[in-house]
Design an enzyme around this catalytic site. Structure first.
Site, PDB file in Angstrom:
ATOM      1  N   ASP A  35      -6.073  -6.125   1.175  1.00  0.00           N
ATOM      2  CA  ASP A  35      -6.135  -5.494  -0.056  1.00  0.00           C
ATOM      3  C   ASP A  35      -5.169  -5.956  -0.958  1.00  0.00           C
ATOM      4  OD1 ASP A  35      -6.386  -2.837   1.649  1.00  0.00           O
ATOM      5  OD2 ASP A  35      -4.643  -3.653   2.631  1.00  0.00           O
ATOM      6  N   ARG A  36      -4.514  -6.318  -1.538  1.00  0.00           N
ATOM      7  CA  ARG A  36      -3.937  -6.625  -2.858  1.00  0.00           C
ATOM      8  C   ARG A  36      -5.006  -8.177  -3.265  1.00  0.00           C
ATOM      9  NH1 ARG A  36       2.176  -6.654  -0.891  1.00  0.00           N
ATOM     10  NH2 ARG A  36       1.227  -6.439   0.595  1.00  0.00           N
ATOM     11  N   ILE A  43       0.859  -1.011   0.380  1.00  0.00           N
ATOM     12  CA  ILE A  43      -0.201  -0.046   0.025  1.00  0.00           C
ATOM     13  C   ILE A  43       0.905   1.063   0.306  1.00  0.00           C
ATOM     14  CG2 ILE A  43      -2.047  -0.624   1.644  1.00  0.00           C
ATOM     15  CD1 ILE A  43      -0.153   0.742   3.693  1.00  0.00           C
ATOM     16  N   CYS A  73      -1.977 -11.920   0.218  1.00  0.00           N
ATOM     17  CA  CYS A  73      -1.103 -11.335   0.624  1.00  0.00           C
ATOM     18  C   CYS A  73      -0.982 -11.295   1.137  1.00  0.00           C
ATOM     19  CB  CYS A  73      -1.545  -9.599  -0.269  1.00  0.00           C
ATOM     20  SG  CYS A  73      -2.889  -9.166   0.702  1.00  0.00           S
ATOM     21  N   SER A  74      -0.589 -10.144   2.703  1.00  0.00           N
ATOM     22  CA  SER A  74       0.081  -9.825   3.415  1.00  0.00           C
ATOM     23  C   SER A  74      -1.688 -10.407   4.723  1.00  0.00           C
ATOM     24  CB  SER A  74       0.536  -8.552   4.451  1.00  0.00           C
ATOM     25  OG  SER A  74       1.638  -8.365   3.517  1.00  0.00           O
ATOM     26  N   ASP A  75      -1.815  -9.643   4.520  1.00  0.00           N
ATOM     27  CA  ASP A  75      -3.678  -9.374   6.032  1.00  0.00           C
ATOM     28  C   ASP A  75      -4.603 -10.019   4.897  1.00  0.00           C
ATOM     29  OD1 ASP A  75      -2.271  -9.027   8.379  1.00  0.00           O
ATOM     30  OD2 ASP A  75      -2.239  -6.694   7.821  1.00  0.00           O
TER      31      ASP A  75
END
Length: 722
Positions: free
Chosen positions: A406-407, A338, A401-403
Site C-alpha cells: 500500500d504505502r 489504510i 510499510c507493513s505488508d
C-alpha cells in the site's frame, strides 16, 4: 425485477430533469430528452436523448428514502458513487422505488464472484480491439530498459517466486543465491523479501521494496536478510562481490535450515559472516575506486509512524534493529495506514455529499479538517526524500510499510516518476502502474470493494447505527496504536504465522493494527477466483486514489514535464471502480494468471491507447537537459503547493481551492519529512518530533493553492459509451 421505470426525476447539483430509468445487468441508465428551443424547432433540429450511465460496482452507497405517510413528498433513492458522482432519483410510486432499490442491490451485491463482473462480458468497440494492453508491460524489457541486466552489472533475474503476492520475475543481486533468498523470505511478512523495483541508469543506485521484518519483542534477526540487503546496497560499487565472502567452515548460502532459517544463529561461523558483511557495508574491506557512491547514505524507509512500527513488535512483527544493519540509516515517514486514509476521505465525502440536492459549494474549513491534503503532502514529502537519496546523493533506498503493498507502492511509484522521465510519458506511466502496483501485489480487489457490500444499501427509516465506512474511527494517536496492537496479539499468537505460502486465518475484524489487510480464509478456487466473496468494508481504502492525487500534484506543479493530462488520471480513477476492464479486479499477478484475465477480459490500457489524443498534454516538452533550468531529469514535489484535485471531486477550482489573494507570498517553509531517525548504536530508541511518537508529516499545509484556470467542466459521469 423492474427493467424500465418511467416518470423518474433526476436531481443533481440542485437541478432536476424528468426521464426514464433503465436497469440492465451491469448498468443503471437514466435517459431524458432535453426540451427543444423555438429556434431549433423552426430549423427542424432533432434533439437526441441524453443518457447517464452508472455501472453498479461504482456505487459506494445507496439509500432508499420512502415517502412519509400522508405526505406529498416523493420517495427517493440517493446514490453516492466512488467517482464522487452524487445523484438522487425521485419516484411518484413508492412501490416502484422499493423495487428499483432491491434491483440495484441485487445486481450490485449478489454476484459473489469476480468473474461475474462486467469485465467478463464487456465487448470493446472497434478502436479498442486494435490494442492489447496486456502485452504493454514486459518485465524483461523494462529491466533491460533500466539497464540492470547488462553485462557486468551486479543483478540477475530470479524465476523462483518465494511469495504468492510477488511478481514471477524479480531482479536480485548476482552474489545472492536462491537458497539465501529462500531463508531470507522467512524473516519478512508474507515472504516479501527486499526486491528491486528501480535501477537508476546513471549512478546504478536502486529502489528496493519489501514488507516488514519479523522482529518481535525478542528482537529476532536473520543473517540471510542482512546479507541480502547489504548485497543490494553494494551493487553500485566495483568491489569484490559479497558472494566471495565465506566463513572458515562453509558458505552460508549452502548452510542448513537449522543454522540459517531465521533468528539468531548459534554457530560461530554465522557471527563471523556477519562481521564480514558489516565490514563490507562500512567500507572496512579494501575497495577499488568508483565514480559513484562516494557520498552514499543508504536508507531504509519505514513509511509508518514510529509508534505503529514499534507497537507491531508485540505481535511478532516490527521494524529493523539498526544495530544489525550498520551499512544504512533508517527513516520513519509517519504515513498513516489504510484505515486512517479511508476515514479521511469519508470526511471529504461528508462535505460533498449534499451535492445531489443543492448547488452550494463545499465548506472549505470542513474540507481542511478532513486531513486529506495533509496525507497527500506526507506521501509527496516521502517521495521527495527518496528521490533526493537516489538521484542526488547516489544512495540506495529500501522502502517498506507493513505488508509492502500500500504505502510502499505509493512511495516507490511516485519516486520513480520524480527520478525517471520515462514514467512521465503515457506509456511509461502505464508500465509503472503494471510494475509497482499490479505485479507487486497491491490488493485492488480488497481495497476497491469491487464485490460491494450489503451494508452499503440502506433504507433510511430502517438504519441502525452509523455509516459502516466510518466504524473504524480515526485510528490515530499513540494510545490507539498500542491498544489495537495488543488487542490483536491474541489472534496473532493463536495462529500459524509462517508468512510464507498462505495467508493465515482471520475473521477480518480482529486484526493487527498496522497490518493493511486481515488474512483471508482459503477457499476452493474456480478459474482462479473463490466461489463466493463479499467486500469487507474495513479492507477498503483509497490507496491508489491517493497515488493518482499525488501524481496530479506533480502534473500541476510541472505542467510541461508530463505527456499525459489531468483527464487521463481522472478517467483512470473512474475505471479503477467501473469493473469494465480486468486490470484492477485482482489482488496480485498470480490471481490474474490463475483466472486467465488476459484471455477473458480486456486491459484498461486499450481504452486509453485507442483515445490517445484525448489524454495527451499539449504543453508536454520531452527534451531532457540537466544543464538547462526547467528541463532537468529530476523533479521534486513542492509540498507547500499541495492543492485540492477539484476536477476529480466534480467541483470548480474556486469552490475547493478558493481564489489566491493577489500578492500573497509563497510559503517556502519546509515541513518535517521524518518522524524519527534510527541508526546503528541507537539502542532502538527513536528521536521523535512529537512527544507522543506520532507526528504529522506535513503540518501546516496551506489551504491556499496556486490554481490554474479551469479548462474543463466535470461533465464525465458514468461510462463513456462509443
Amino acid at each position: 425485477m423492474l427493467l424500465q421505470v418511467d416518470n423518474v426525476t433526476l436531481a443533481r447539483r440542485g437541478e432536476q430533469v424528468d426521464g426514464t430509468l433503465h436497469l440492465t445487468p451491469h448498468h443503471l441508465i437514466f435517459s431524458h430528452t432535453p426540451p427543444i428551443s423555438p429556434e431549433d424547432s423552426i430549423k427542424g433540429v432533432v434533439i437526441r436523448p441524453k443518457e447517464l450511465w452508472i455501472t453498479y460496482p461504482i456505487i459506494a452507497f445507496c439509500t432508499l428514502r420512502p415517502a412519509p405517510a400522508a405526505s406529498r413528498q416523493l420517495s427517493s433513492i440517493r446514490l453516492r458513487c466512488r467517482d464522487f458522482t452524487f445523484v438522487c432519483f425521485y419516484f411518484v410510486n413508492e412501490h416502484k422505488a422499493r423495487d428499483v432499490f432491491e434491483s440495484i442491490k441485487q445486481w450490485t451485491c449478489k454476484s459473489g464472484r469476480i468473474d461475474k463482473l462486467y469485465a467478463f462480458s464487456y465487448q470493446p468497440p472497434p478502436p479498442e480491439k486494435e490494442f492489447n494492453g496486456w502485452e504493454l508491460y514486459d518485465p524483461r524489457k523494462e529491466w533491460a530498459r533500466q539497464g540492470c541486466l547488462e553485462e557486468g552489472k551486479a543483478w540477475r533475474l530470479s524465476e523462483i517466486n518465494f511469495s504468492p503476492t510477488y511478481p514471477a520475475l524479480i531482479p536480485v543481486p548476482s552474489s545472492i543465491s536462491d537458497n539465501t533468498l529462500n531463508y531470507a523470505g522467512r524473516y519478512r511478512s508474507r515472504a516479501r523479501i527486499p526486491a528491486l523495483t528501480y535501477f537508476h541508469p546513471v549512478n546504478n543506485c536502486t529502489i528496493t521494496r519489501s514488507s516488514q521484518p519479523l522482529v518481535g519483542v525478542r528482537q529476532h534477526r536473520s543473517i540471510q536478510d542482512e546479507k541480502l540487503l547489504s548485497a543490494i546496497f553494494m551493487t553500485s560499487r566495483t568491489e569484490r562481490p559479497l558472494a566471495s565472502f565465506s566463513t572458515p567452515e562453509k558458505d552460508a548460502d549452502n548452510s542448513s535450515p537449522e543454522t540459517s532459517q531465521v533468528m539468531v544463529p548459534e554457530l560461530n561461523n554465522a557471527e563471523e559472516l556477519e562481521d564480514d558483511l558489516l565490514a563490507a557495508g562500512s567500507g572496512g574491506i579494501e575497495e577499488q575506486s568508483s565514480i559513484y557512491g562516494a557520498q552514499q547514505s543508504n536508507l531504509i524507509v519505514d513509511a509508518r509512524p514510529t509508534v505503529n512500527a514499534f507497537a507491531m513488535q508485540a505481535v511478532g512483527l516490527g521494524s529493523e534493529n539498526m544495530d544489525n544493519y550498520k551499512f544504512a540509516t533508517k527513516a520513519y515517514l509517519g504515513i498513516d495506514n489504510i484505515h486512517v486514509m479511508r476515514d479521511s476521505l469519508n470526511k471529504v465525502i461528508d462535505t460533498l455529499k449534499e451535492s445531489d440536492v443543492t448547488p452550494l459549494g463545499p465548506n472549505r474549513d470542513q474540507l481542511a479538517r478532513s486531513g486529506w491534503l495533509k496525507h497527500i503532502g506526507g506521501i509527496l514529502d516521502g517521495a521527495r526524500l527518496i528521490t533526493r537519496q537516489v538521484g542526488l546523493t547516489h544512495s540506495h533506498v529500501l522502502i517498506h510499510c507493513s505488508d509492502g503493498w500500500d504505502r510502499t507502492s505509493q512511495l516507490s511509484a511516485l519516486s520513480q516518476i520524480c527520478l525517471d522521465p520515462y514514467f512521465r510519458t503515457l506509456e511509461g506511466f502505464m508500465v509503472l502502474v503494471e510494475k509497482d502496483w499490479l505485479s507487486f501485489g497491491h490488493m485492488f480487489r480488497h481495497r476497491s470493494g469491487h464485490l460491494n457490500c450489503e451494508k452499503w444499501f440502506q433504507i433510511e427509516n430502517e438504519r441502525i447505527g452509523g455509516d459502516p465506512n466510518r466504524a473504524f474511527g480515526d485510528g490515530g494517536g499513540a494510545g490507539k496504536a498500542i491498544e489495537n496492537a495488543f488487542l490483536s496479539a491474541k489472534g496473532f499468537f493463536n495462529r500459524d504465522n509462517t508468512s510464507r505460502n498462505s495467508l493465515p486465518d482471520s475473521d477480518g475484524e480482529l486484526q493487527n493494527y498496522e497490518s493493511d489487510t486481515p488474512p483471508e480464509k482459503p477457499t476452493a478456487p474456480r478459474s482462479g477466483v473463490s466461489e463466493k466473496e463479499v467486500t469487507k468494508p474495513k479492507e477498503t481504502s483509497p490507496v491508489f486514489h491517493q497515488f493518482l492525487d499525488a501524481t496530479y500534484q506533480l502534473l500541476h506543479q510541472y505542467p510541461t514535464r508530463f505527456e499525459f493530462n489531468e483527464r487521463f488520471l481522472r478517467r483512470l480513477l473512474y475505471h479503477l471502480y467501473s469493473c469494465q476492464f480486468g486490470t484492477f479486479l485482482f489482488n496480485n499477478e498470480k490471481e490474474r494468471v490463475d483466472c486467465k484475465a488476459s484471455e477473458r477480459t480486456r486491459s484498461v490500457w486499450d481504452y486509453f491507447l485507442a483515445r490517445r489524443e484525448q489524454f495527451t498534454n499539449p504543453q508536454y516538452d520531452p527534451v531532457i537537459d540537466d544543464h538547462q533550468r526547467g528541463k532537468e531529469r529530476l523533479i521534486f514535489p513542492r509540498v507547500n503547493e499541495t492543492r485540492w484535485w477539484n476536477e476529480v471531486f466534480g467541483r470548480t477550482d474556486a469552490e475547493m481551492n478558493g481564489p489566491r489573494p493577489s500578492g500573497a507570498p509563497r510559503d517556502n517553509s519546509q515541513s518535517p519529512v521524518l518522524t524519527g531517525i534510527e541508526t546503528a548504536g541507537s539502542n532502538n530508541t527513536v528521536k521523535s518530533t512529537a512527544a507522543s511518537g506520532v507526528s504529522a508529516v506535513t503540518s501546516g499545509v496551506s489551504k491556499l493553492a496556486f490554481p490554474a484556470e479551469r479548462t474543463e467542466q466535470p461533465t464525465e459521469v458514468g461510462v463513456e459509451m462509443q
